[in-house]
Design a protein around this motif. Structure first.
Motif, PDB file in Angstrom:
ATOM      1  N   TYR A 184      42.155  39.294  28.026  1.00 38.38           N
ATOM      2  CA  TYR A 184      41.998  39.771  29.401  1.00 38.38           C
ATOM      3  C   TYR A 184      41.502  41.213  29.379  1.00 38.38           C
ATOM      4  CZ  TYR A 184      45.303  35.876  29.686  1.00 38.38           C
ATOM      5  OH  TYR A 184      45.925  34.666  29.535  1.00 38.38           O
ATOM      6  N   GLN A 217      39.001  43.071  30.865  1.00 40.81           N
ATOM      7  CA  GLN A 217      38.788  43.830  32.091  1.00 40.81           C
ATOM      8  C   GLN A 217      40.096  44.030  32.846  1.00 40.81           C
ATOM      9  OE1 GLN A 217      35.903  45.360  33.060  1.00 40.81           O
ATOM     10  NE2 GLN A 217      37.312  46.304  34.535  1.00 40.81           N
ATOM     11  N   ARG A 218      40.917  42.994  32.896  1.00 42.34           N
ATOM     12  CA  ARG A 218      42.212  43.103  33.574  1.00 42.34           C
ATOM     13  C   ARG A 218      43.087  44.152  32.890  1.00 42.34           C
ATOM     14  NH1 ARG A 218      45.831  39.353  36.562  1.00 42.34           N
ATOM     15  NH2 ARG A 218      44.075  37.928  36.681  1.00 42.34           N
ATOM     16  N   LYS A 240      44.320  42.243  41.786  1.00 45.02           N
ATOM     17  CA  LYS A 240      45.076  41.276  40.989  1.00 45.02           C
ATOM     18  C   LYS A 240      46.335  40.825  41.716  1.00 45.02           C
ATOM     19  CE  LYS A 240      41.988  41.754  37.862  1.00 45.02           C
ATOM     20  NZ  LYS A 240      40.922  40.719  37.758  1.00 45.02           N
ATOM     21  N   HIS A 262      50.871  34.061  35.275  1.00 46.08           N
ATOM     22  CA  HIS A 262      49.595  34.289  34.607  1.00 46.08           C
ATOM     23  C   HIS A 262      49.871  34.759  33.175  1.00 46.08           C
ATOM     24  CE1 HIS A 262      45.695  36.056  33.627  1.00 46.08           C
ATOM     25  NE2 HIS A 262      45.194  35.392  34.659  1.00 46.08           N
ATOM     26  N   GLU A 290      46.196  37.553  43.750  1.00 47.75           N
ATOM     27  CA  GLU A 290      46.215  36.260  43.077  1.00 47.75           C
ATOM     28  C   GLU A 290      47.577  35.585  43.188  1.00 47.75           C
ATOM     29  OE1 GLU A 290      45.002  36.879  39.079  1.00 47.75           O
ATOM     30  OE2 GLU A 290      42.993  37.587  39.608  1.00 47.75           O
ATOM     31  N   PHE A 342      43.689  47.599  40.274  1.00 48.59           N
ATOM     32  CA  PHE A 342      44.474  46.520  39.670  1.00 48.59           C
ATOM     33  C   PHE A 342      45.502  45.988  40.655  1.00 48.59           C
ATOM     34  CE2 PHE A 342      48.202  45.002  37.361  1.00 48.59           C
ATOM     35  CZ  PHE A 342      47.625  44.054  36.520  1.00 48.59           C
ATOM     36  N   SER A 353      54.363  45.319  37.502  1.00 54.79           N
ATOM     37  CA  SER A 353      53.236  45.963  36.822  1.00 54.79           C
ATOM     38  C   SER A 353      53.586  47.392  36.422  1.00 54.79           C
ATOM     39  CB  SER A 353      51.998  45.952  37.720  1.00 54.79           C
ATOM     40  OG  SER A 353      51.590  44.632  38.003  1.00 54.79           O
ATOM     41  N   ASP A 399      41.856  47.658  33.737  1.00 48.49           N
ATOM     42  CA  ASP A 399      42.274  48.022  35.099  1.00 48.49           C
ATOM     43  C   ASP A 399      43.768  48.338  35.131  1.00 48.49           C
ATOM     44  OD1 ASP A 399      39.703  47.577  35.973  1.00 48.49           O
ATOM     45  OD2 ASP A 399      40.099  45.529  36.659  1.00 48.49           O
TER      46      ASP A 399
END
Length: 222
Positions: A32, A34-35, A52, A60, A55, A48, A137, A38
């Motif tokens: 992942y 690019q994720r 994100k 995930h 979603e 991010f 996060s 971010d």
């Protein structure tokens, strides 16, 4: 010249845990890309969190891998602090760590489940889901920052009260800063529902940690 015997505690199993953490970070970085980039910029950019978070998928692979790193590394830190204050026998190290890891994961998942249930009852799934994603996060990000400090603490520095209180205060401050940044995004929603916000804050953000603290104190007295 007289030789002095030096005793070192076996740290092979902790080294394996750190190795697993770094392997999972490499996997996240490659699967992942690019994720992950971010994610690393969440302190300077909302990209991010905003994109994100929509979603709404807590399962995930990216989230699962980073939470695994979070749980493994933070549990090592908690174990090392516990070892400093209680000095358990070497034979009990692995068992104590497994208990800490299990308790940490169960506490986070149970709290997450209760918050999801309450959000469903009050028909606030969308807002609470985004809030939970952002909070997780931030904590995964903090765990990545704490990981090298934990390595330093275990392998190079002699732990003392200064390190324990300093690191503990830094982690607490980082968590409060993350939560404050999230609350700023929901300022209008909080203002319109201030009673529910205070109720949520007391019941799900303060009470669980107070209960956990009481359980730890009682456990130490037994």
């Amino acid at each position: 010249m007289q030789t002095i015997e030096r005793y070192t505690e076996p740290l092979d199993w902790i080294t394996i845990i750190f190795l697993i953490c770094f392997v999972m970070i490499v996997i996240v970085r490659n699967l992942y890309n690019q994720r992950f980039n971010d994610f690393l910029s969440i302190l300077t950019s909302n990209k991010f969190m905003l994109f994100k978070g929509k979603e709404n998928n807590p399962f995930h692979g990216f989230n699962i891998l980073l939470f695994s790193v979070n749980a493994l590394s933070i549990s090592v830190l908690i174990f090392w602090v516990y070892k400093f204050y209680h000095n358990p026998t070497t034979e009990d190290f692995a068992l104590i760590y497994i208990r800490i890891l299990t308790a940490y994961v169960c506490f986070i998942l149970l709290k997450f489940g209760v918050e999801k249930i309450i959000s469903n009852i009050f028909d606030m799934d969308q807002a609470i889901d985004l809030y939970l994603f952002q909070k997780l996060s931030y904590r995964n990000y903090i765990a990545l920052l704490v990981l090298p400090v934990t390595l330093l603490l275990i392998y190079t520095v002699n732990i003392n009260d200064f390190w324990v209180y300093g690191l503990g205060s830094a982690i607490l401050l980082a968590n409060l800063t993350g939560i404050f940044n999230i609350f700023k995004q929901y300022q209008r929603l909080i203002t319109d529902n201030w009673f529910y916000f205070i109720l949520y804050l007391c019941a799900l953000e303060i009470a669980p940690y107070f209960i956990l603290y009481k359980l730890i104190v009682v456990y130490q007295m037994i």
